[in-house]
Design an enzyme around this catalytic site. Sequence first.
Site, mmCIF file in Angstrom:
data_model
loop_
_atom_site.group_PDB
_atom_site.id
_atom_site.type_symbol
_atom_site.label_atom_id
_atom_site.label_comp_id
_atom_site.label_asym_id
_atom_site.label_seq_id
_atom_site.Cartn_x
_atom_site.Cartn_y
_atom_site.Cartn_z
ATOM 1 N N HIS A 145 0.792 -1.232 0.000
ATOM 2 C CA HIS A 145 0.000 0.000 0.000
ATOM 3 C C HIS A 145 0.836 1.301 0.000
ATOM 4 O O HIS A 145 0.683 2.157 -0.867
ATOM 5 C CB HIS A 145 -0.876 0.065 1.260
ATOM 6 C CG HIS A 145 -1.542 -1.205 1.644
ATOM 7 N ND1 HIS A 145 -2.719 -1.628 1.073
ATOM 8 C CD2 HIS A 145 -1.219 -2.152 2.558
ATOM 9 C CE1 HIS A 145 -3.094 -2.761 1.633
ATOM 10 N NE2 HIS A 145 -2.209 -3.106 2.533
HETATM 11 C C1 BDR Z 1 -2.593 0.428 5.793
HETATM 12 O O1 BDR Z 1 -2.639 -0.117 7.115
HETATM 13 C C2 BDR Z 1 -1.380 -0.658 7.461
HETATM 14 O O2 BDR Z 1 -1.494 -2.018 7.744
HETATM 15 C C3 BDR Z 1 -0.458 -0.422 6.322
HETATM 16 O O3 BDR Z 1 0.800 0.040 6.786
HETATM 17 C C4 BDR Z 1 -1.128 0.597 5.459
HETATM 18 O O4 BDR Z 1 -0.726 1.913 5.792
HETATM 19 C C5 BDR Z 1 -3.358 -0.471 4.855
HETATM 20 O O5 BDR Z 1 -4.679 -0.575 5.255
#
Ligand code: BDR
Length: 313
Positions: free
Chosen positions: A239
């Site tokens: 992400h």
């Molecule tokens: C987001 O939540 C975290 O687990 C990751 O770092 C990312 O920023 C994804 O939903």
Amino acid sequence: MPIPVILDCDPGHDDAMAILLAVAHPAIDLRAVATVAGNQTVEKTALNARRMLSLAGVTGVPVAAGCDRPLAAPLEIGDYVHGESGLDGPAFGEPSVPLDPRHGVDLIHDTLAAAAEPVTVVAIGPLTNIATLLRRHPEDRERIREVVIMGGSTDRGNHTPYAEFNVYADPEAAAEVLGSGVPTTWVGLNVSHQALVTADVLARIEALGTPLARVCVELLTFFGSTYHETWGFPAPPLHDPITVAYLIDPTVMTYERVGLRVELDGPHTRGATVADLHRRMDWEPNANVGIGLDRDRFWDLMIGAIEALGRAS
Ligand code: BDR
Ligand code: CA
């Protein structure tokens, strides 16, 4: 001219990769890193940011720990994805990068105030630090060019069926940042689920053959295992670095300017983002919402960063 950037993060495996991309690419001038409670406690996310900068051989960027809990919501951490340390997988030594004694929100404020031009804030954790900054220093709105956020989704969620983790973790903060008047661009799950760390991506990183590449493979392998256990994903979505890649090269992501809201009250949908993609509501467009990803370009940037840092270290 490189883009001045403040990174607000909660490393976190994908945050760790975003740090590498931000320090490696000459288009980004990383001025400060603040951390927030999210994937793990704020103490652990600060340690992890120091670990990643140390690994990258970057000593001149201050790192400070910010808010240790959401504005109003109880703290929920993402240890089921990122493990006990927040960066489970590799073994890390003691980081050479020190912890800045300031509160993370003060570090962000000081960095904005010292800048000759507006600075872009990249926010890839819960938005608690940024909302707190804007409450304490409303004048800082003018000092921020844009907040590029990993958060939300135009589809469904991950932490709950409809809410993405970063927005769910502090929905009041997300709503305040969205309503602050500062321009925002949102990289949601609908975009990041196009950036899966598939076997061919992992093989390209492994083939770099550097110690840094090895650490990245270990991080991404752990991340892949929890994504598989929790959601049955064949490969984990990376992400957070999409925010940085989009700044480096805006063609990486397409977006639409739409009306966006954060759900605060829904008993089953709290923390969901609601993007009016089809203009069904009487909402003024108020945010840029990411839609499409140039996957090849994204991976070239990300893997290129690991390669460049590996050569330098
Ligand atoms: C987001 O939540 C975290 O687990 C990751 O770092 C990312 O920023 C994804 O939903
Ligand atoms: Ca994150």
